[in-house]
Design a protein around this motif. Structure first.
Motif, PDB file in Angstrom:
ATOM      1  N   GLN A 137      -2.756   9.642  -5.310  1.00  0.00           N
ATOM      2  CA  GLN A 137      -2.245   8.610  -4.408  1.00  0.00           C
ATOM      3  C   GLN A 137      -2.067   7.351  -5.243  1.00  0.00           C
ATOM      4  O   GLN A 137      -3.030   6.676  -5.601  1.00  0.00           O
ATOM      5  N   VAL A 138      -0.813   7.047  -5.565  1.00  0.00           N
ATOM      6  CA  VAL A 138      -0.534   5.984  -6.519  1.00  0.00           C
ATOM      7  C   VAL A 138      -0.310   4.628  -5.849  1.00  0.00           C
ATOM      8  O   VAL A 138      -0.242   3.602  -6.517  1.00  0.00           O
ATOM      9  N   SER A 139      -0.155   4.628  -4.526  1.00  0.00           N
ATOM     10  CA  SER A 139      -0.030   3.374  -3.770  1.00  0.00           C
ATOM     11  C   SER A 139      -0.578   3.619  -2.366  1.00  0.00           C
ATOM     12  O   SER A 139      -0.459   4.724  -1.840  1.00  0.00           O
ATOM     13  N   TYR A 184      -0.419   0.844   0.383  1.00  0.00           N
ATOM     14  CA  TYR A 184       0.528   0.173   1.280  1.00  0.00           C
ATOM     15  C   TYR A 184       1.690  -0.325   0.445  1.00  0.00           C
ATOM     16  O   TYR A 184       1.551  -1.310  -0.259  1.00  0.00           O
ATOM     17  N   PRO A 185       2.840   0.377   0.478  1.00  0.00           N
ATOM     18  CA  PRO A 185       3.128   1.573   1.273  1.00  0.00           C
ATOM     19  C   PRO A 185       2.458   2.805   0.676  1.00  0.00           C
ATOM     20  O   PRO A 185       2.132   2.823  -0.518  1.00  0.00           O
ATOM     21  N   PRO A 186       2.260   3.856   1.486  1.00  0.00           N
ATOM     22  CA  PRO A 186       1.610   5.061   0.971  1.00  0.00           C
ATOM     23  C   PRO A 186       2.562   5.887   0.108  1.00  0.00           C
ATOM     24  O   PRO A 186       3.590   6.364   0.588  1.00  0.00           O
ATOM     25  N   VAL A 187       2.244   6.032  -1.169  1.00  0.00           N
ATOM     26  CA  VAL A 187       3.066   6.804  -2.100  1.00  0.00           C
ATOM     27  C   VAL A 187       2.187   7.841  -2.792  1.00  0.00           C
ATOM     28  O   VAL A 187       1.143   7.502  -3.351  1.00  0.00           O
ATOM     29  N   GLU A 226      -6.513  -8.593 -10.144  1.00  0.00           N
ATOM     30  CA  GLU A 226      -6.147  -7.349 -10.796  1.00  0.00           C
ATOM     31  C   GLU A 226      -5.223  -6.532  -9.896  1.00  0.00           C
ATOM     32  O   GLU A 226      -5.342  -6.558  -8.671  1.00  0.00           O
ATOM     33  N   SER A 227      -4.327  -5.798 -10.506  1.00  0.00           N
ATOM     34  CA  SER A 227      -3.462  -4.869  -9.790  1.00  0.00           C
ATOM     35  C   SER A 227      -3.921  -3.449 -10.077  1.00  0.00           C
ATOM     36  O   SER A 227      -4.380  -3.139 -11.180  1.00  0.00           O
ATOM     37  N   TRP A 228      -3.778  -2.591  -9.076  1.00  0.00           N
ATOM     38  CA  TRP A 228      -4.163  -1.193  -9.263  1.00  0.00           C
ATOM     39  C   TRP A 228      -3.180  -0.494 -10.208  1.00  0.00           C
ATOM     40  O   TRP A 228      -1.967  -0.638 -10.075  1.00  0.00           O
TER      41      TRP A 228
END
Length: 387
Positions: free
Chosen positions: A139-141, A143-146, A352-354
């Motif tokens: 699960q790479v994102s 919101y939105p779910p990607v 930080e960003s994921w």
């Protein structure tokens, strides 16, 4: 921050529920509960509303004991007849495209009305092998779910790359979830890449109650110039089942003057046939052979299972659902979701960003979300499907 330890714990149980198959049946109590719950929610909604913006969390008594990542993965690694290997065996470009069409249909799986998988949490992974096919999802994102998928079979020289972005919208009498993004199947022995999309998932609650696949799928091979278009049709508005789960379409050449080479028709939960211009007919897909009597994955190496693995992240929740201990399931689910909120706040405080662990992610207004595997091949998994 170590992503392996950030969303789960090594002490969590590893729980793997049986795959979805043709034998699935709806739970009458669950159907009644979700219809009542749905009606209390939709009275305040407007048609066209993007439901992702609501950030709604379904209670565990509406969940099946598995994550959406697992559902995506099952469509690739759970099968009775290996449709993917057939794609590689085709002696001509036409035969290989026909096999890819059959394989694409095989990824359409039955669903239980009134039951939903868990929404994957950010960084969640799912890693399973069947024979020489190794499958990894992340699960790479959130919101939105990607969701991203990478699968490789080094024996048969096949690679798959998927990128899915769910976009559910309220339509007044239904919820339609468009599964945006593309799927790629690469037959490396033949130097061919097949690019395709996915049908939408429709949850109908008025006047009929149904979960169904709907919409158009296009499959293209740039190298051969061949393509297929398939339309998925669900129940009629009044719920007539005579043509339910039907498929029709065509295979054509994008370069020749005689474009329509053959027609496709059938039902994805029964059989699908191909009719050539000379009148010959053949069956290219038989659901009873592909998605019946599926075997549940087993844990071969418990120590090798990541803390981010879906079956571990949601293990305690799944235990509660399978035992119908709803209090335990609710408490465990709230703990998973609360931990995610805490981690999001920590990242925000550090600015930080994921960053996904196994994929690179890109976005453009023209093409939407896309993903690129960091590693060229997927290693064997600690969870395997018995052969």
């Amino acid at each position: 921050m170590d992503p392996e330890g950030s969303i789960g714990t090594r002490r969590n149980p590893i729980v793997i529920a049986k795959p979805m198959s043709l034998e699935e049946e709806s739970d009458a109590d669950r159907v009644s509960n979700i219809l009542h719950h749905a009606m209390t929610i939709i009275k305040d909604l407007r048609p066209g509303l993007d439901l992702i913006s609501l950030k709604y969390k379904a209670p565990p008594n509406f969940n099946i004991p598995k994550s959406q990542l697992q559902c995506f993965g099952e469509s690739v690694y759970c099968w009775g007849e290996d449709m993917l290997e057939k794609c590689n065996r085709g002696g001509s470009a036409m035969e290989r495209l026909v096999a890819v069409v059959g394989w694409s249909i095989s990824t359409t799986r039955p669903l239980i009305f009134g039951a939903f998988p868990y929404n994957p949490i950010l960084g969640e992974t799912h890693h399973v092998s069947k024979g020489t096919l190794n499958v990894l999802l992340e699960q790479v994102s959130h919101y939105p779910p990607v969701s991203a998928l990478h699968a490789t079979d080094e024996k048969h020289n096949i690679e798959m790359i998927w990128c899915h972005n769910l976009s559910p919208k309220f339509r007044g009498t239904s919820v339609e979830t468009e599964i945006c993004g593309k799927r790629q199947v690469k037959l490396l022995n033949h130097g061919e890449t097949y690019v395709m999309n996915c049908p939408s998932l429709v949850f109908k609650f008025i006047p009929t109650k149904a979960f169904e696949w709907s919409g158009k799928v296009k499959i293209q091979c740039q190298e051969s110039g061949l393509a297929a278009e398939i339309s998925y049709k669900g129940l009629s508005f009044l719920g007539r089942k005579s043509n339910s789960r039907s498929i029709n379409g065509k295979i054509f050449s994008q370069s020749l003057s005689i474009k329509n080479l053959c027609d496709i028709d059938g039902q994805w939960d029964r059989s699908v046939r191909l009719k050539y211009q000379n009148g010959n007919v053949r069956t290219i897909y038989n659901a009873s052979e592909v998605i019946s009597n599926l075997r549940t994955p087993v844990v071969l190496d418990p120590k090798g299972v990541r803390a981010t693995e879906s079956a571990k992240v949601w293990g305690e929740v799944s235990q509660g659902i399978l035992s119908k201990d709803w209090k335990k399931a609710k408490k465990a689910k709230m703990a998973v979701e609360e931990r995610q909120r805490e981690l999001a706040k920590e990242r925000e405080s550090r600015k930080e960003s994921w960053v996904p662990k196994h994929f690179k992610l890109s976005y453009s207004k023209e093409n939407g979300w896309d993903c690129y595997p960091i590693q060229p091949t997927v290693p064997p998994a600690p969870i395997v499907v018995p052969i």
